[in-house]
Design a protein around this motif. Sequence first.
Motif, PDB file in Angstrom:
ATOM      1  N   ALA A  97      -1.900  -9.055  -1.974  1.00 42.13           N
ATOM      2  CA  ALA A  97      -1.529  -7.621  -2.405  1.00 42.13           C
ATOM      3  C   ALA A  97      -1.796  -6.778  -1.374  1.00 42.13           C
ATOM      4  N   GLY A  98      -3.083  -6.947  -0.665  1.00 40.68           N
ATOM      5  CA  GLY A  98      -3.535  -6.057   0.531  1.00 40.68           C
ATOM      6  C   GLY A  98      -2.474  -6.083   1.838  1.00 40.68           C
ATOM      7  N   GLY A  99      -2.081  -6.938   1.730  1.00 46.97           N
ATOM      8  CA  GLY A  99      -0.981  -7.018   2.761  1.00 46.97           C
ATOM      9  C   GLY A  99       0.146  -5.971   2.617  1.00 46.97           C
ATOM     10  N   LEU A 100       0.505  -5.878   1.104  1.00 49.90           N
ATOM     11  CA  LEU A 100       1.498  -5.267   0.786  1.00 49.90           C
ATOM     12  C   LEU A 100       1.073  -3.522   0.981  1.00 49.90           C
ATOM     13  N   TYR A 101      -0.187  -3.393   0.443  1.00 50.14           N
ATOM     14  CA  TYR A 101      -0.721  -2.056   0.530  1.00 50.14           C
ATOM     15  C   TYR A 101      -1.026  -1.460   1.948  1.00 50.14           C
ATOM     16  N   PHE A 103       0.937  -2.032   4.481  1.00 52.34           N
ATOM     17  CA  PHE A 103       2.470  -1.586   4.910  1.00 52.34           C
ATOM     18  C   PHE A 103       3.070  -0.615   4.137  1.00 52.34           C
ATOM     19  N   ARG A 104       2.364  -0.089   3.199  1.00 54.91           N
ATOM     20  CA  ARG A 104       3.034   0.544   2.044  1.00 54.91           C
ATOM     21  C   ARG A 104       3.748   1.839   2.443  1.00 54.91           C
ATOM     22  N   THR A 192       7.675  -2.347  -9.345  1.00 47.23           N
ATOM     23  CA  THR A 192       8.097  -0.820  -8.746  1.00 47.23           C
ATOM     24  C   THR A 192       6.683  -0.535  -8.022  1.00 47.23           C
ATOM     25  N   PRO A 193       7.268   0.756  -7.587  1.00 47.55           N
ATOM     26  CA  PRO A 193       6.326   1.291  -6.373  1.00 47.55           C
ATOM     27  C   PRO A 193       4.755   1.500  -7.296  1.00 47.55           C
ATOM     28  N   GLU A 194       4.939   1.756  -8.411  1.00 38.79           N
ATOM     29  CA  GLU A 194       3.502   1.851  -8.988  1.00 38.79           C
ATOM     30  C   GLU A 194       2.546   0.449  -8.871  1.00 38.79           C
ATOM     31  N   ILE A 195       3.268  -0.391  -8.253  1.00 41.42           N
ATOM     32  CA  ILE A 195       2.195  -1.649  -8.167  1.00 41.42           C
ATOM     33  C   ILE A 195       1.113  -1.107  -6.900  1.00 41.42           C
ATOM     34  N   PHE A 196       1.508  -0.019  -5.992  1.00 39.97           N
ATOM     35  CA  PHE A 196       0.465   0.353  -5.000  1.00 39.97           C
ATOM     36  C   PHE A 196      -0.516   0.933  -5.814  1.00 39.97           C
ATOM     37  N   LEU A 197      -0.594   1.707  -6.701  1.00 41.85           N
ATOM     38  CA  LEU A 197      -1.436   2.317  -7.421  1.00 41.85           C
ATOM     39  C   LEU A 197      -2.642   1.214  -8.077  1.00 41.85           C
ATOM     40  N   ALA A 198      -1.776   0.152  -8.498  1.00 37.39           N
ATOM     41  CA  ALA A 198      -2.862  -0.800  -9.025  1.00 37.39           C
ATOM     42  C   ALA A 198      -3.675  -1.386  -7.871  1.00 37.39           C
TER      43      ALA A 198
END
Length: 386
Positions: A97-101, A103-104, A192-198
Amino acid sequence: MASSEGANVAVIMVGGPTKGTRFRPLSFNLAKPLFPLAGQPMVQHPILACKKIPNLAQIYLIGFYEERDFTLYVSAISNELKVPVRYLREEKPHGSAGGLYYFRDLLMEENPVNIFVMNCDVCCSFPLSDMLAAHLKYKGIGTLLVKKVSAESASEFGEIVADAETGELLHYAEKPETFVSEWINCGVYIFTPEIFLAIQGVASERNNHGTLRRVSSFEALHFTTKSTQADFVRLDQDILTPLAGKRKLYTYETQDFWEQIKTPGMSLKCSSLYLAQYRLTAPDLLAKGDKSNSAKFVGDVYVHPSAKIHHTAKVGPNVSISGSARIGPGVRLIGCIILDDVEIKENALISHSIVGWKSIVGRWARVQGVGDYTAKLGITILGEDV
């Protein structure tokens, strides 16, 4: 909220060289995601599945291999598929998850409404279109691909409990010590992009309060040296577990094949699964012995166009032969992967084995594994230039 309009992007997590030690000696010569299964690089199977995503704007590969390991492949596959594929290198591991965030900003450049995420070392049919239809119906922030397995093997994976009626993810436990469920997480997601908030919430909580979990001295040392940073966030334990039961995550069941590719033995099994899938998705990739001067092919076989096979050889089932391989008279190949520039001389037999790049198998030699793909010594492996 999930939407059917707008762009979609796909992310394939490829890991890095500090992982995948179980894949040795094959990973000494080639980044594991580029190892060929059924004649195609491992990472290419999910990439091809991504091409069926509607309104696909970009495919990203995220990992911490050196960029030079992927430069040629990314350029070639982008030109071949006419879909932009880009490799994003992490300076250090940030977790799935950190990798996704991390490069968000890049992932959100196209303002995607949905972000497809999958692990590279997963072998399945990648039913992304059907998953997307379910995701749009659920209207949550994420949908997980799940599968029912035996109770004995479930503990090797992330076990889930879902509402049978609504599909909502009610509980998630990563490799639990006690039995939870026969349903497992398959490592394929739509968010959805809301995953970045989590993800941001987890990182912020660590910054403010630190971790409250008691750890052993070994774990403390491990995390101190490798991943105490607040931006090391795991998708399974740190995101899925706390979001379960909050009407945010849902599940989609696959009844097709699914395996994890952790060892060379499992790569051999997954190669055979992809070869079988070619019958439905890409029959032109399967070899056909329909000429009088052709070798005899049995079952599902892939042969690179540059390979040379003597007409008296018998090949298959479940065999993949890579570029510039030379298969001599009377050779018998069963359930094996033959890599680039291999020479197999007359009347040799190769069974349940992987023969590494530039290796030579002599006349009348026999290279044979027992065929147990899950056992540590279940197959025979020749490394490079043996």
